[in-house]
Design a protein around this motif. Structure first.
Motif, mmCIF file in Angstrom:
data_model
loop_
_atom_site.group_PDB
_atom_site.id
_atom_site.type_symbol
_atom_site.label_atom_id
_atom_site.label_comp_id
_atom_site.label_asym_id
_atom_site.label_seq_id
_atom_site.Cartn_x
_atom_site.Cartn_y
_atom_site.Cartn_z
ATOM 1 N N GLU A 130 -0.808 8.167 6.263
ATOM 2 C CA GLU A 130 -0.389 9.070 7.341
ATOM 3 C C GLU A 130 1.131 9.233 7.381
ATOM 4 O O GLU A 130 1.627 10.286 7.793
ATOM 5 N N LEU A 131 1.870 8.206 6.958
ATOM 6 C CA LEU A 131 3.332 8.281 6.928
ATOM 7 C C LEU A 131 3.844 9.056 5.716
ATOM 8 O O LEU A 131 5.039 9.290 5.593
ATOM 9 N N GLY A 132 2.940 9.440 4.812
ATOM 10 C CA GLY A 132 3.341 10.231 3.661
ATOM 11 C C GLY A 132 3.404 9.483 2.355
ATOM 12 O O GLY A 132 3.868 10.035 1.357
ATOM 13 N N ALA A 133 2.947 8.226 2.340
ATOM 14 C CA ALA A 133 2.897 7.494 1.071
ATOM 15 C C ALA A 133 1.922 8.210 0.142
ATOM 16 O O ALA A 133 0.882 8.706 0.578
ATOM 17 N N HIS A 134 2.263 8.250 -1.119
ATOM 18 C CA HIS A 134 1.411 8.936 -2.079
ATOM 19 C C HIS A 134 0.084 8.188 -2.188
ATOM 20 O O HIS A 134 0.063 6.974 -2.381
ATOM 21 N N PRO A 135 -1.051 8.883 -2.056
ATOM 22 C CA PRO A 135 -2.344 8.199 -2.057
ATOM 23 C C PRO A 135 -2.645 7.469 -3.358
ATOM 24 O O PRO A 135 -3.295 6.419 -3.338
ATOM 25 N N PHE A 136 -2.191 7.960 -4.503
ATOM 26 C CA PHE A 136 -2.457 7.270 -5.760
ATOM 27 C C PHE A 136 -1.649 5.982 -5.867
ATOM 28 O O PHE A 136 -2.156 4.967 -6.348
ATOM 29 N N LEU A 137 -0.399 6.009 -5.416
ATOM 30 C CA LEU A 137 0.405 4.786 -5.426
ATOM 31 C C LEU A 137 -0.191 3.748 -4.475
ATOM 32 O O LEU A 137 -0.261 2.561 -4.801
ATOM 33 N N THR A 138 -0.614 4.205 -3.315
ATOM 34 C CA THR A 138 -1.215 3.298 -2.337
ATOM 35 C C THR A 138 -2.507 2.711 -2.888
ATOM 36 O O THR A 138 -2.718 1.498 -2.852
ATOM 37 N N LEU A 139 -3.369 3.567 -3.399
ATOM 38 C CA LEU A 139 -4.664 3.107 -3.903
ATOM 39 C C LEU A 139 -4.503 2.121 -5.054
ATOM 40 O O LEU A 139 -5.144 1.071 -5.068
ATOM 41 N N THR A 140 -3.640 2.406 -6.014
ATOM 42 C CA THR A 140 -3.533 1.505 -7.164
ATOM 43 C C THR A 140 -2.985 0.136 -6.776
ATOM 44 O O THR A 140 -3.467 -0.886 -7.264
ATOM 45 N N LEU A 141 -2.022 0.095 -5.882
ATOM 46 C CA LEU A 141 -1.498 -1.204 -5.449
ATOM 47 C C LEU A 141 -2.555 -1.989 -4.682
ATOM 48 O O LEU A 141 -2.774 -3.176 -4.938
ATOM 49 N N PHE A 142 -3.236 -1.341 -3.762
ATOM 50 C CA PHE A 142 -4.213 -2.068 -2.956
ATOM 51 C C PHE A 142 -5.455 -2.435 -3.761
ATOM 52 O O PHE A 142 -6.091 -3.452 -3.476
ATOM 53 N N ILE A 143 -5.791 -1.667 -4.796
ATOM 54 C CA ILE A 143 -6.851 -2.093 -5.709
ATOM 55 C C ILE A 143 -6.426 -3.384 -6.393
ATOM 56 O O ILE A 143 -7.203 -4.340 -6.481
ATOM 57 N N ALA A 144 -5.187 -3.428 -6.885
ATOM 58 C CA ALA A 144 -4.689 -4.634 -7.555
ATOM 59 C C ALA A 144 -4.744 -5.847 -6.624
ATOM 60 O O ALA A 144 -5.004 -6.970 -7.069
ATOM 61 N N MET A 145 -4.525 -5.634 -5.349
ATOM 62 C CA MET A 145 -4.496 -6.754 -4.406
ATOM 63 C C MET A 145 -5.880 -7.154 -3.903
ATOM 64 O O MET A 145 -6.145 -8.338 -3.717
ATOM 65 N N PHE A 146 -6.768 -6.186 -3.672
ATOM 66 C CA PHE A 146 -7.987 -6.493 -2.930
ATOM 67 C C PHE A 146 -9.300 -6.197 -3.633
ATOM 68 O O PHE A 146 -10.363 -6.527 -3.116
ATOM 69 N N GLU A 147 -9.275 -5.620 -4.823
ATOM 70 C CA GLU A 147 -10.528 -5.326 -5.513
ATOM 71 C C GLU A 147 -11.330 -6.600 -5.764
ATOM 72 O O GLU A 147 -12.553 -6.604 -5.677
ATOM 73 N N ARG A 148 -10.644 -7.700 -6.036
ATOM 74 C CA ARG A 148 -11.326 -8.974 -6.317
ATOM 75 C C ARG A 148 -12.137 -9.483 -5.132
ATOM 76 O O ARG A 148 -12.993 -10.334 -5.288
ATOM 77 N N ASP A 149 -11.841 -8.995 -3.931
ATOM 78 C CA ASP A 149 -12.553 -9.429 -2.727
ATOM 79 C C ASP A 149 -13.801 -8.604 -2.445
ATOM 80 O O ASP A 149 -14.489 -8.853 -1.451
ATOM 81 N N HIS A 150 -14.098 -7.606 -3.286
ATOM 82 C CA HIS A 150 -15.220 -6.699 -3.079
ATOM 83 C C HIS A 150 -16.056 -6.615 -4.352
ATOM 84 O O HIS A 150 -15.605 -6.997 -5.426
#
Length: 119
Positions: free
Chosen positions: A74-94
């Protein structure tokens, strides 16, 4: 608000596995360290070439510290940058595609047109 700086955080942290893990485990300290050490460093330049004035806005800092990717979007962060970082951090938990599904569910309230992601 600096979408550039917000996206720079996502970009630089995502490309360093140690920073990814540090951000996952201690987001507040990582955001503070990154802002001091990396925010004013020019991308792809030697450390001696830097600026002195770039700082995250409080809303950006709070969203980063909270790992609040819907707020970042919502603040304007690029969705691909956000998604790739958070996948790296949290994909292992799902399970398989579990985090991507959760990401999509949590940003589903944002309708087209999406927030402006131009920098």
């Amino acid at each position: 608000m600096s979408k550039y700086l917000l996206n720079k955080f996502l970009f630089t942290v995502d490309r360093d596995p140690e920073l990814v893990e540090r951000y996952r485990e201690d987001p507040a300290a990582t955001v503070a360290m990154w802002e001091d050490a990396y925010a004013n460093r020019l991308l792809n330049c030697v450390q001696e070439e830097s600026s002195t004035w770039l700082r995250l806005e409080e809303a950006e800092r709070a969203a980063l510290v909270a790992h609040d990717y819907p707020a970042l979007f919502e603040l304007g962060a690029h969705p691909f940058l956000t998604l790739t970082l958070f996948i790296a951090m949290f994909e292992r938990d799902h399970g398989p595609m579990g985090f991507q599904t959760e990401y999509a569910r949590r940003v589903a309230h944002i309708s087209m047109p999406y927030p402006d992601i131009a920098t």
